[in-house]
Motif scaffolding. Sequence first.
Motif, PDB file in Angstrom:
ATOM      1  N   UNK A 104       0.824  -1.211   0.000  1.00 12.51           N
ATOM      2  CA  UNK A 104       0.000   0.000   0.000  1.00 12.51           C
ATOM      3  C   UNK A 104       0.855   1.255   0.000  1.00 12.51           C
ATOM      4  N   UNK A 105       2.137   1.110   0.316  1.00 11.84           N
ATOM      5  CA  UNK A 105       3.017   2.272   0.438  1.00 11.84           C
ATOM      6  C   UNK A 105       4.153   2.257  -0.576  1.00 11.84           C
ATOM      7  N   UNK A 106       4.616   1.082  -0.951  1.00 15.47           N
ATOM      8  CA  UNK A 106       5.700   0.971  -1.928  1.00 15.47           C
ATOM      9  C   UNK A 106       5.621  -0.376  -2.622  1.00 15.47           C
ATOM     10  N   UNK A 107       5.124  -0.373  -3.862  1.00 15.40           N
ATOM     11  CA  UNK A 107       5.032  -1.607  -4.619  1.00 15.40           C
ATOM     12  C   UNK A 107       6.407  -2.183  -4.914  1.00 15.40           C
ATOM     13  N   UNK A 108       7.377  -1.310  -5.175  1.00 14.56           N
ATOM     14  CA  UNK A 108       8.727  -1.761  -5.500  1.00 14.56           C
ATOM     15  C   UNK A 108       9.336  -2.535  -4.328  1.00 14.56           C
TER      16      UNK A 108
END
Length: 257
Positions: A77-81
Amino acid sequence: MKITIRTAKIAIIEEDIDKFQKFLENGGEQAEEDEEKLDLAELERSRRLYELSKRECGEFSVQATNRGIRYASALNLHSNVKASKLIKKLYSDAKRIFGPEHSVTEKAKEKMEDITHLGCSILSLPHGFLNFDVLAYDAKEDCYLLKVPDSDSINEEEGSENDRYKDMRNKTIITPRRRCILSQTVPVIVGGLPQGPLEHLNGKIGETKMFFFSEEEEESDDPNMLKGYTIQFEDDNIEDCDIPPGNVFILAPQVKR
């Protein structure tokens, strides 16, 4: 004694977010802001539980792997990477240690497929926007290789008279990169920016947070009238930045020749 201490630590962490969740539910006036706070609290809880499980049970234990999968889901939800890197590692380790048919391995694989999904849209007259899965990138031709998603994910009844995808199913569709509008939270790399204030972003990895269109045709040479993508970078020291669509490349497998 060790099990008792570990159980107590987990109970304390669980209690932290339960109290916070009740506090937010009783407030109710700033729902969107409260939801964001709750997401951050869940992210921190899942991280702490994952780290605790690695210390107490071992990094490659079933419990730690399960906690890691939950943490990857919250992190997405905050950083897909960052979430993609974590879930790929968890799946690789689980397959190596427990075997491909173990329940925790299958769970990690399912979550990995969800987190690492690559998607885009294409404006196709008279059908409107069509959604596709991105399979690969052909650098030589500057094209994406696409396929029609599963029927459940696009809400289209396969074979029906109104099926907008009926002539494209079970095919690999080759489409110029600039005709594709990338979905949100798709991992990308920036490239080809000329000398100037954004030049230092070449080669940086991030993910799409949103895209925006030009108000007038003269403002954009993009076939979709896109003006740019807002990119959230993997490096937390780099602020979100608007990048022209021609300089945004999806991090998909490369076509081998």
